[in-house]
Write a protein that holds these residues in place. Structure first.
Motif, PDB file in Angstrom:
ATOM      1  N   VAL A  78       0.552  -1.214  -0.043  1.00 50.77           N
ATOM      2  CA  VAL A  78      -0.108   0.101   0.081  1.00 50.77           C
ATOM      3  C   VAL A  78       0.981   1.323  -0.128  1.00 50.77           C
ATOM      4  CG1 VAL A  78      -1.734   1.115   1.304  1.00 50.77           C
ATOM      5  CG2 VAL A  78      -1.875  -1.179   1.151  1.00 50.77           C
ATOM      6  N   GLU A  79       1.873   1.224   0.669  1.00 50.02           N
ATOM      7  CA  GLU A  79       2.760   2.225   0.973  1.00 50.02           C
ATOM      8  C   GLU A  79       3.489   2.654  -0.217  1.00 50.02           C
ATOM      9  OE1 GLU A  79       5.832   3.551   4.845  1.00 50.02           O
ATOM     10  OE2 GLU A  79       5.367   1.629   4.118  1.00 50.02           O
ATOM     11  N   GLN A  80       4.083   1.630  -1.020  1.00 48.66           N
ATOM     12  CA  GLN A  80       4.656   1.681  -2.382  1.00 48.66           C
ATOM     13  C   GLN A  80       3.613   2.417  -3.402  1.00 48.66           C
ATOM     14  OE1 GLN A  80       5.931  -1.707  -4.187  1.00 48.66           O
ATOM     15  NE2 GLN A  80       7.457  -0.818  -5.303  1.00 48.66           N
ATOM     16  N   ALA A  81       2.407   1.757  -3.442  1.00 46.47           N
ATOM     17  CA  ALA A  81       1.405   2.347  -4.304  1.00 46.47           C
ATOM     18  C   ALA A  81       1.117   3.863  -4.146  1.00 46.47           C
ATOM     19  CB  ALA A  81       0.173   1.634  -4.217  1.00 46.47           C
ATOM     20  N   LEU A  82       0.946   4.110  -2.763  1.00 50.01           N
ATOM     21  CA  LEU A  82       0.995   5.518  -2.466  1.00 50.01           C
ATOM     22  C   LEU A  82       2.015   6.431  -3.072  1.00 50.01           C
ATOM     23  CD1 LEU A  82      -1.044   5.225   1.053  1.00 50.01           C
ATOM     24  CD2 LEU A  82      -1.905   6.059  -1.296  1.00 50.01           C
ATOM     25  N   TRP A  83       3.055   5.892  -2.696  1.00 47.45           N
ATOM     26  CA  TRP A  83       4.407   6.686  -3.222  1.00 47.45           C
ATOM     27  C   TRP A  83       4.331   7.079  -4.705  1.00 47.45           C
ATOM     28  CZ3 TRP A  83       8.499   5.191  -6.451  1.00 47.45           C
ATOM     29  CH2 TRP A  83       9.509   5.912  -6.451  1.00 47.45           C
ATOM     30  N   GLN A  84       4.028   5.802  -5.413  1.00 51.89           N
ATOM     31  CA  GLN A  84       3.847   5.979  -6.794  1.00 51.89           C
ATOM     32  C   GLN A  84       2.730   7.035  -7.424  1.00 51.89           C
ATOM     33  OE1 GLN A  84       3.106   1.695  -7.750  1.00 51.89           O
ATOM     34  NE2 GLN A  84       5.335   1.570  -8.613  1.00 51.89           N
ATOM     35  N   LYS A  85       1.606   7.065  -6.594  1.00 52.55           N
ATOM     36  CA  LYS A  85       0.765   8.259  -6.936  1.00 52.55           C
ATOM     37  C   LYS A  85       1.227   9.625  -6.298  1.00 52.55           C
ATOM     38  CE  LYS A  85      -2.992   4.954  -7.188  1.00 52.55           C
ATOM     39  NZ  LYS A  85      -3.546   5.538  -8.676  1.00 52.55           N
ATOM     40  N   HIS A  86       2.439   9.720  -5.598  1.00 52.54           N
ATOM     41  CA  HIS A  86       2.840  11.017  -5.046  1.00 52.54           C
ATOM     42  C   HIS A  86       2.114  11.704  -3.965  1.00 52.54           C
ATOM     43  CE1 HIS A  86       5.696  11.335  -8.787  1.00 52.54           C
ATOM     44  NE2 HIS A  86       4.807  10.813  -9.096  1.00 52.54           N
ATOM     45  N   ILE A  87       1.669  10.776  -3.259  1.00 57.20           N
ATOM     46  CA  ILE A  87       1.211  11.304  -2.039  1.00 57.20           C
ATOM     47  C   ILE A  87       2.186  11.553  -0.957  1.00 57.20           C
ATOM     48  CG2 ILE A  87      -0.609  10.624   0.086  1.00 57.20           C
ATOM     49  CD1 ILE A  87      -2.170  10.549  -2.580  1.00 57.20           C
ATOM     50  N   ALA A  88       2.000  12.699  -0.193  1.00 55.80           N
ATOM     51  CA  ALA A  88       2.910  13.359   0.574  1.00 55.80           C
ATOM     52  C   ALA A  88       3.222  12.086   1.758  1.00 55.80           C
ATOM     53  CB  ALA A  88       2.415  14.551   1.396  1.00 55.80           C
ATOM     54  N   GLU A  89       4.315  12.141   2.147  1.00 57.10           N
ATOM     55  CA  GLU A  89       4.935  11.270   3.304  1.00 57.10           C
ATOM     56  C   GLU A  89       4.120  11.411   4.399  1.00 57.10           C
ATOM     57  OE1 GLU A  89       7.721   8.420   5.136  1.00 57.10           O
ATOM     58  OE2 GLU A  89       7.565   8.995   2.969  1.00 57.10           O
ATOM     59  N   ASP A  90       4.055  12.751   4.839  1.00 56.54           N
ATOM     60  CA  ASP A  90       3.223  12.913   6.161  1.00 56.54           C
ATOM     61  C   ASP A  90       1.850  12.465   6.201  1.00 56.54           C
ATOM     62  OD1 ASP A  90       2.732  15.028   4.426  1.00 56.54           O
ATOM     63  OD2 ASP A  90       1.991  16.099   6.155  1.00 56.54           O
ATOM     64  N   ILE A  91       1.219  12.291   5.115  1.00 58.31           N
ATOM     65  CA  ILE A  91      -0.445  11.796   5.040  1.00 58.31           C
ATOM     66  C   ILE A  91      -0.201  10.516   4.869  1.00 58.31           C
ATOM     67  CG2 ILE A  91      -2.118  11.822   3.415  1.00 58.31           C
ATOM     68  CD1 ILE A  91      -1.632  14.706   2.282  1.00 58.31           C
TER      69      ILE A  91
END
Length: 159
Positions: A78-91
């Motif tokens: 999940v973390e990797q998928a969110l990173w690929q979508k450029h979601i901010a680290e803190d969120i």
């Protein structure tokens, strides 16, 4: 592809966001493909955020809930998928930290139980290695996997 006007792009994106959650990066990518200039993209994005069509935090909550419950993904995937979508680290971190280990365990236990039936292994060590690889591929952390495998072994011993 026909060039979209700023108003057309806004209406298209607003309609898309009304149908389901989308993050800022997805909307920006669409506008980039439509070849809108940067200033227009910024104005549209600002308006979408102001009118609450786009909210990365809300998107992240929905994304995590769906991927964990329905796709049976672990934290890392999940973390990797969110990173690929450029979601901010803190969120990302804040919302992922809200999910307790018990939820991951309740997802992983039945997955491993089902997988155990289909695995061919010469011994328990080999079986556990294959189960570990499967769970890691699904994005689960070693501590969660270990808890599930240890519990499954205890259940097998008691039978």
């Amino acid at each position: 592809m026909k060039q979209k006007t700023e108003q057309d792009a806004y209406l298209t994106l607003a309609a898309l966001c009304a149908q389901g959650e989308h993050c800022q990066w997805e909307m920006t990518e669409k506008m980039r493909r439509w070849e809108l200039d940067d200033a227009a993209q910024a104005r549209i994005m600002q308006r979408l955020i102001k009118e609450r069509f786009v909210d990365d935090e809300r998107y992240t909550r929905a994304f995590i809930k769906d991927k964990v419950r329905y796709n049976k993904w672990g934290r890392r995937k999940v973390e990797q998928a969110l990173w690929q979508k450029h979601i901010a680290e803190d969120i990302r971190q804040r919302i992922l930290d809200e999910i307790d280990d018990e939820e991951y365990l309740s997802v992983l236990r039945p997955l491993l139980k089902q997988k155990r039936k289909s695995i061919k292994a010469a011994n328990d060590y080999e079986l556990n290695q294959k189960l570990m690889r499967f769970a890691v591929g699904r994005g689960f952390t070693f501590d969660i996997i270990r808890q599930c495998i240890d519990v499954d072994e205890e259940d097998d011993d008691s039978e």
